[in-house]
Motif scaffolding. Structure first.
Motif, PDB file in Angstrom:
ATOM      1  N   ILE A 234       1.221  -1.309  -0.240  1.00  8.13           N
ATOM      2  CA  ILE A 234       0.341  -0.205  -0.020  1.00  8.13           C
ATOM      3  C   ILE A 234       0.773   0.836   0.158  1.00  8.13           C
ATOM      4  O   ILE A 234       0.244   2.222  -1.128  1.00  8.13           O
ATOM      5  CB  ILE A 234      -0.653  -0.084   1.379  1.00  8.13           C
ATOM      6  CG1 ILE A 234      -1.733  -1.357   1.097  1.00  8.13           C
ATOM      7  CG2 ILE A 234      -1.163   1.264   1.068  1.00  8.13           C
ATOM      8  CD1 ILE A 234      -2.868  -1.412   2.166  1.00  8.13           C
TER       9      ILE A 234
ATOM     10  N   LYS B 194     -10.261   4.647  -5.261  1.00 14.70           N
ATOM     11  CA  LYS B 194      -8.859   4.713  -6.034  1.00 14.70           C
ATOM     12  C   LYS B 194      -8.012   3.279  -5.240  1.00 14.70           C
ATOM     13  O   LYS B 194      -6.612   2.783  -6.306  1.00 14.70           O
ATOM     14  CB  LYS B 194      -8.047   6.297  -5.490  1.00 14.70           C
ATOM     15  CG  LYS B 194      -7.078   6.380  -6.619  1.00 14.70           C
ATOM     16  CD  LYS B 194      -7.819   6.619  -8.103  1.00 14.70           C
ATOM     17  CE  LYS B 194      -5.946   6.522  -8.971  1.00 14.70           C
ATOM     18  NZ  LYS B 194      -5.823   6.428 -10.022  1.00 14.70           N
ATOM     19  N   MET B 195      -7.495   3.264  -3.867  1.00 16.88           N
ATOM     20  CA  MET B 195      -6.762   2.045  -3.318  1.00 16.88           C
ATOM     21  C   MET B 195      -7.548   0.829  -4.058  1.00 16.88           C
ATOM     22  O   MET B 195      -6.340   0.114  -4.333  1.00 16.88           O
ATOM     23  CB  MET B 195      -6.873   2.575  -2.072  1.00 16.88           C
ATOM     24  CG  MET B 195      -6.485   3.060  -1.389  1.00 16.88           C
ATOM     25  SD  MET B 195      -6.476   3.713   0.379  1.00 16.88           S
ATOM     26  CE  MET B 195      -5.401   2.265   0.984  1.00 16.88           C
ATOM     27  N   SER B 196      -8.703   0.635  -4.314  1.00 19.35           N
ATOM     28  CA  SER B 196      -8.678  -0.548  -4.526  1.00 19.35           C
ATOM     29  C   SER B 196      -8.750  -0.418  -6.082  1.00 19.35           C
ATOM     30  O   SER B 196      -7.937  -2.131  -7.004  1.00 19.35           O
ATOM     31  CB  SER B 196     -10.329  -0.648  -4.706  1.00 19.35           C
ATOM     32  OG  SER B 196     -10.810  -1.998  -5.542  1.00 19.35           O
TER      33      SER B 196
ATOM     34  N   LEU C  54      -4.446  -1.083  -5.874  1.00 23.86           N
ATOM     35  CA  LEU C  54      -4.057  -2.448  -5.173  1.00 23.86           C
ATOM     36  C   LEU C  54      -4.731  -3.962  -6.133  1.00 23.86           C
ATOM     37  O   LEU C  54      -3.499  -4.730  -6.502  1.00 23.86           O
ATOM     38  CB  LEU C  54      -4.537  -2.738  -3.958  1.00 23.86           C
ATOM     39  CG  LEU C  54      -3.725  -3.628  -2.631  1.00 23.86           C
ATOM     40  CD1 LEU C  54      -2.407  -3.237  -2.724  1.00 23.86           C
ATOM     41  CD2 LEU C  54      -4.780  -3.475  -1.731  1.00 23.86           C
TER      42      LEU C  54
ATOM     43  N   LEU D 116      -1.758   7.116  -5.780  1.00 24.63           N
ATOM     44  CA  LEU D 116      -2.380   8.487  -4.952  1.00 24.63           C
ATOM     45  C   LEU D 116      -2.640   9.781  -4.725  1.00 24.63           C
ATOM     46  O   LEU D 116      -1.116  10.466  -4.969  1.00 24.63           O
ATOM     47  CB  LEU D 116      -2.495   7.364  -3.558  1.00 24.63           C
ATOM     48  CG  LEU D 116      -3.037   5.988  -2.986  1.00 24.63           C
ATOM     49  CD1 LEU D 116      -2.115   5.619  -1.718  1.00 24.63           C
ATOM     50  CD2 LEU D 116      -4.024   5.799  -3.117  1.00 24.63           C
TER      51      LEU D 116
ATOM     52  N   LEU E  56       1.986   2.140  -3.414  1.00 25.91           N
ATOM     53  CA  LEU E  56       1.534   2.470  -4.306  1.00 25.91           C
ATOM     54  C   LEU E  56       1.840   4.049  -4.774  1.00 25.91           C
ATOM     55  O   LEU E  56       1.740   4.779  -4.310  1.00 25.91           O
ATOM     56  CB  LEU E  56      -0.392   2.140  -4.201  1.00 25.91           C
ATOM     57  CG  LEU E  56      -0.974   0.777  -3.337  1.00 25.91           C
ATOM     58  CD1 LEU E  56      -2.344   1.740  -3.055  1.00 25.91           C
ATOM     59  CD2 LEU E  56      -0.688   0.505  -4.847  1.00 25.91           C
TER      60      LEU E  56
END
Length: 1208
Positions: free
Chosen positions: A712, A779-781, A784, A718, A715
């Motif tokens: 994370i 966005k993280m989904s 990732l 972000l 990434l």
């Protein structure tokens, strides 16, 4: 932990208080104040039904401070309603007045001398309750003592008789002479004679006024001094003195028995378990009359004394030999014979009566606090199972009183006296404990005014040698009993050094010597295998074998154990017409071990280097075939021993003990030894520690979390950088009941909290912040799942009806692995919520919603992350903490309590056992931690005492931002504030409708984070206490059964393993009104039975990420709560999900007049029996329609409910 003692608390007066529990059962004292029991055991302790001497915790007796409500209102997240305010105002006359300067000075002085003002009040109350009154109740016993004195003085003298003639004469009078072993020779040249005593006096603790109350009564020691003319110069040799002593005692017994004017029940006993010193026990005849002293609840012990200087003192030195072969009776043949210190001390103790009586009386005269200090010492020894009897350690009331008295005197070579006559009773008690804790008298003897006295070098008996009286006061102790005494003294000294919490209860009130609660491991060894041949020296051989076991295990276990002690059978009284009872071979001994948590489960023991030839040879000789030469990573080549750690193998300590007993004590001893350790650990997966730590089952999950955190942070794309990723789940702090499994589809995702760096681009509106969080999660989904194929992500919604609370989360599932649930923490939310609370223009409902959201925010983002980090650290510090918490949670779940208790609250209860372990050391296994937690819960008066846990001693690196309003270090003033807040809660909510349990830590001083909104309700908290008391009663019953086997041998159908541990985890469903059984298809326990047996097939199957963590049982019970929560209090086991139980709300089930729209399903009850009435409401009543509700629940559950049971 009970709340810190304040001036507002005092000991509650109650007729239920068992003051007699403070004293031992059947306690008496010899001429030195040594204790003897009615069953022949000279000890100061015994079992009783309670864990404590007092029937309850201390009660608050007055109101809280005038500022309590104001203090409470500062931090409560919810606005106070009208029902929260006190019903009666506080009178100004009851407000605390400012103390005068003199009162302040007195308070400061008392706090310095007695630890605290409250501690002194508790000590004064305890001493007042346990002391004898010396009034009308004791008068009959004193009259009986005078009668006995006159009776003995009038006994006629007897002519000298040979051994056979003496036996025959007294046998005809119904008395068997209690000769010690070996029996006297029939052809002995000396004769036995009785003459009137030279003196008869009361002695011991009764005339000194240090006797305490006991349920089994107290005792008075009547000391009869034998005339000097009975003894010859060399009667100290070869048991001659003891044979003459036994005959003299038998003559007294025959005289009392033959008396026609007075009636008493008499029997023989051994003083302190020493068969060389029989005594006479006199009890009331229970026939009434002037001699009947039954109302005094007392016994009179007739002890024999030797005149001072009857034998030359140099002949009775510890280095002298007084047991010689026939050819060595002269002086020249004694040089090569071994010394007989125990024998010599037994004679010298009989000769030191008057001298010690003077010493103790002088100490009480010179020091006002001496008597109270002796009483405190009695209580402390009794609570820890110590007594003057050899089987109880050989350290009882007399030993404590004598050591304290001598330490008050200056000693040549040691400077001034160790104790000062100006000490208070508490200071003297603590200083004596410190002396015992800091002096290993088994290695370095303490000599009082006897610097030129030599001692045996090969004797391991602890030595406190009193030079003027030529006696080792501790001659009845052994090396292992003194080691345990020193260990307990160190533990208590550490507890009393703790300044923040009141340790009065742990020092004087709690019963410490329960085997299952006190010891981590226990080994039982039958006497038949330990000492196969019974003979004249049976008792001596038994103690020699026990000493060999002690030294062997001490060498084998090294630093794995902190203390090794023994529970030894105790001989009882016997009738005067019989011979002394021998120890039955059906009995056994217990080897008790307190282990070192840091080293107990070590799998490799390092020995000496291969270059150290002598040490290496000794190591190989001791370990035999187990020893092997190994090269280690650092290049060293050492002798070593390796132990197995497979799940099916025995614990490491059990492996060591079994092997070492077989090698050094014999195969019979090893084969008959029964090992007991961690007997409850099998109730949880991986409950038994087989390595260095109890967190091993969580290693894979924590590794996956570390990998996920790194991915994370790596990434790209972000909008903001990540500041913190914090664990916020029981699985991630090693405390979930079940172990995390990659193949368990019902495994709940582990919660983690992500916090981004601060930015002005965050919106300034709560609803907009929640939408921004959703955008971040989406966005993280995307990033990732696109970064690695092993991640499967999905965004979920929650709290949709509460726009001010968190709205979304992100579930991340690792392929064929674990699942995590991410939530975003934004600190701006707290500022906006606090602003709404201060906005008086908002209506009450909006402010209440804001208060609720603020409380949830603090709990989910501040408190739980700090709590998780603290528990994580403790679980790595204490290897057995994790399994102990998991086992305690399993107990809560098995009794359907977990649904009403937050998991964090249960964790705090167990953490308190490890952080504040006194009067015991830190537990080394899950079972001991679990049982001590239950013991504390059974005593905890949560109505009047707060749970306060201080993490600061072990959590030094807590991030301040995570702590919130809590302090990093819990100081005394912080505890005072917490106590004030708790009292304010009780004043504002006396019915405990909102806050039942108050649980605070240094990380959370509010105390309501985990228990607000009546979680648990009052009835559930009361059930928790009742279940804990029932569990501890079962444990105490098992302890008594175990000790009965030790003392009497097992019954025909009895066995050491008869106790069923499952009883503590079996719920009593008949206590509930209604019970629904869930079909095995929908319950966790049922699905586990039907799961595939082959792990590889489970791994090869497709991963169901959509239903990960879904449990159909959970929404069912949530709906039951929502629909019928007002009518039924629901209970269930979230671990098994196989049953739902309920209690009808008595406020709803009561009959009431009929009305339209009652608000719940009702059925009419006709009270007029068909008669018409003008007032229908008075003629017809309604009550809850239980049958209809059950049918509705059956329809709601459908196939999920297997059957229903309902009791009326």
């Amino acid at each position: 932990m009970s709340a810190h003692a304040t001036k507002r608390r005092k000991l509650r007066h109650s007729s239920k208080v068992q003051l007699s529990d403070v004293d031992s059962h059947g306690e008496t004292h010899n001429h030195n104040g040594r204790a003897t029991t009615s069953n022949g055991a000279a000890h100061d302790t015994g079992h009783h039904d309670g864990d404590s001497l007092l029937d309850d915790e201390y009660r608050s007796t007055d109101g809280s401070d005038s500022e309590a409500e104001e203090e409470l209102g500062k931090d409560i997240p919810y606005p106070m309603t009208k029902t929260d305010t006190p019903k009666t105002p506080v009178d100004a006359s009851h407000r605390t007045k400012k103390p005068s300067a003199t009162a302040v000075e007195d308070g400061v002085y008392t706090a310095e001398v007695y630890k605290s003002n409250m501690f002194k009040l508790q000590l004064d109350e305890l001493l007042e309750q346990v002391k004898l009154k010396y009034g009308k109740k004791e008068a009959p016993a004193e009259n009986a003592m005078r009668t006995l004195k006159a009776l003995i003085e009038q006994l006629p003298s007897r002519t000298a008789l040979s051994i056979p003639e003496a036996k025959k004469t007294l046998k005809s009078e119904g008395v068997t002479i209690p000769f010690p072993e070996p029996q006297p020779p029939q052809d002995a040249k000396y004769q036995l004679q009785y003459e009137r005593p030279s003196n008869i006096n009361a002695s011991g603790s009764y005339p000194l006024k240090t006797t305490t109350r006991s349920e089994d009564g107290f005792s008075i020691d009547l000391v009869v001094t034998m005339p000097r003319g009975l003894f010859q110069e060399k009667d100290y040799l070869n048991h001659r003195y003891f044979y003459k002593r036994a005959f003299y005692l038998a003559c007294i017994a025959a005289g009392i028995k033959a008396s026609t004017l007075h009636a008493f029940n008499i029997s023989f006993d051994n003083l302190g378990g020493n068969q060389l010193q029989p005594i006479l026990v006199v009890r009331p005849s229970q026939r009434g009359g002037a001699d009947d002293f039954s109302s005094s609840n007392c016994r009179i012990h007739v002890l024999l004394a030797l005149p001072e200087n009857a034998f030359a003192m140099k002949k009775l030195l510890p280095t002298s030999n007084c047991i010689r072969p026939n050819a060595a009776d002269d002086e020249g043949g004694t040089r090569q014979l071994p010394s007989t210190p125990f024998y010599n001390s037994s004679i010298q103790s009989d000769a030191s009566i008057t001298s010690y009586l003077q010493v103790l009386h002088s100490a009480s005269t010179r020091c006002d606090a001496y008597k109270d200090a002796c009483i405190l010492g009695r209580i402390w020894l009794k609570q820890r199972g110590f007594g003057s009897h050899r089987s109880k350690g050989g350290f009882g009331n007399f030993e404590w009183a004598a050591v304290t008295a001598l330490l008050l005197l200056p000693n040549q070579g040691y400077g001034t006296s160790t104790l000062s006559p100006g000490y208070s009773s508490y200071q003297m008690f603590k200083a004596t404990l410190q002396f015992l804790a800091s002096h290993n008298l088994s290695r370095l003897a303490y000599k009082f005014q006897a610097q030129d006295i030599s001692l045996p070098k090969d004797d391991t008996t602890p030595v406190f040698f009193d030079g003027p009286r030529n006696l080792n006061i501790l001659y009845e102790m052994t090396s292992w009993s003194y080691a345990r005494l020193q260990f307990e003294a160190k533990t208590t000294t550490e507890a009393l050094t703790e300044s923040r919490f009141d340790q009065f209860e742990s020092t004087f009130i709690l019963k410490v010597d329960s085997p299952k609660v006190h010891y981590d491991s226990t080994v039982s060894i039958p006497l038949s295998s330990l000492v196969p041949d019974a003979g004249a020296e049976y008792s001596t051989r038994l103690y020699e074998q026990i000493g060999k076991i002690y030294l062997t295990l001490l060498r084998a276990l090294t630093d794995r154990v902190k203390n090794i002690s023994f529970t030894i059978p105790t001989e009882g009284e016997w009738p005067i017409a019989d011979t002394a009872r021998s120890i039955s071979k059906r009995r056994c001994i217990l080897v008790n071990m307190i282990t070192n948590p840091a080293a107990a489960h070590r799998t490799v023991d390092h020995g000496p280097s291969a270059e150290s030839k002598k040490e290496a040879a000794s190591f190989r000789q001791f370990w035999g075939e187990k020893a092997e030469l190994r090269r280690f990573k650092d290049g060293s080549i050492l002798e070593s021993v390796v132990w197995a750690t497979k799940d099916a193998s025995a614990p490491v300590i059990e492996q060591i003990v079994s092997f070492i007993l077989g090698k050094h004590l014999g195969v019979d001893v090893a084969s008959t030894a029964r090992f007991s350790t961690d007997s409850f650990s099998h109730f949880i997966p991986s409950g038994r520690i087989q390595g260095q730590s109890g967190v091993t089952p969580f290693t894979q999950l924590m590794s996956c979390l570390a990998t996920l955190e790194q991915d994370i942070r790596n990434l790209e794309g972000l909008p903001l950088q990540i500041r913190h990723i914090s664990a916020a789940d029981a699985q991630l702090r090693y405390t979930s009941t079940g172990c995390p499994s990659m193949t368990d589809p019902s495994q709940i995702p582990a919660s983690i909290v992500v916090q981004f760096e601060g930015s002005a681009r965050w919106p300034d509106d709560l609803c907009a912040i929640q939408r921004t969080k959703i955008a971040f999660l989406l966005k993280m989904s995307e990033l990732l799942s696109g970064s690695k194929e092993i991640y499967t992500t999905r965004v979920g919604l929650e709290n949709t009806s509460q726009p001010s609370q968190n709205q979304a989360f992100l579930d991340v599932t690792i392929a064929h692995g674990f699942s995590f649930r991410l939530r975003i923490h934004h600190d701006r939310e707290a500022t906006l919520l606090e602003r709404q609370l201060k906005d008086k223009s908002l209506n009450g409902q909006s402010r209440e919603t804001a208060a609720l959201a603020l409380g949830v925010y603090k709990r989910d983002y501040l408190r739980i992350t700090a709590h998780t980090r603290a528990i994580q650290t403790l679980c790595t510090r204490f290897p057995s903490l994790s399994p102990a918490i998991r086992l305690t949670k399993r107990w809560f779940s098995s009794h359907f309590l977990s649904s009403h208790f937050s998991t964090e609250l249960i964790e705090l209860m167990v953490a308190r056992t490890f952080l504040q372990p006194y009067p015991w050391p830190v537990p080394s296994c899950a079972t001991v931690g679990f049982l001590r937690t239950l013991a504390w819960i059974s005593r905890w008066d949560w109505r009047n005492a707060a749970l306060i846990v201080d993490f600061s001693s072990y959590i030094a690196d807590v991030v301040p931002e995570m702590v919130g309003t809590g302090s990093q270090v819990l100081k005394t003033e912080d505890i005072g504030k917490i106590q004030t807040r708790f009292e304010a809660w009780r004043q504002i909510d006396p019915a405990m409708n909102r806050l039942v349990i108050f649980a605070a830590t240094n990380l959370d001083t509010e105390g309501s984070t985990w228990t607000d909104n009546a979680k648990p309700p009052k009835v559930v908290a009361a059930r928790m206490t009742a279940l804990a008391k029932a569990a501890m009663a079962s444990i105490r019953q098992e302890d008594e059964r175990l000790l009965s086997i030790v003392n009497n041998g097992p019954k025909v159908d009895d066995d050491l393993d008869k106790f069923s541990t499952a009883n503590l985890f079996t719920p009593t469903v008949h206590d509930f009104d209604i019970v629904f059984s869930i079909s095995s298809k929908y319950s966790k326990s049922g699905r586990k039975v039907s799961e595939q047996n082959f792990k590889n097939l489970q791994i090869q199957g497709p991963a169901d990420t959509q239903s990960k963590g879904y449990e159909p049982f959970q929404p069912f019970v949530e709906e039951l709560q929502a629909i019928y929560g007002d009518s039924i209090l629901w209970f269930w086991d979230p671990e098994a999900c196989n049953m739902v139980a309920g209690l009808w709300n008595p406020a709803i089930t009561a009959q009431r007049p009929w009305k339209v729209k009652a608000g719940w399903s009702s059925v009419p009850l006709s009270t007029g029996q068909g008669k018409q009435s003008d007032n229908v409401d008075k003629a017809v009543k309604i009550q809850l329609n239980k049958g209809s509700i059950c049918n509705d629940i059956l329809r709601l559950g459908g196939d999920m409910i297997d059957r229903i049971e309902m009791w009326t």
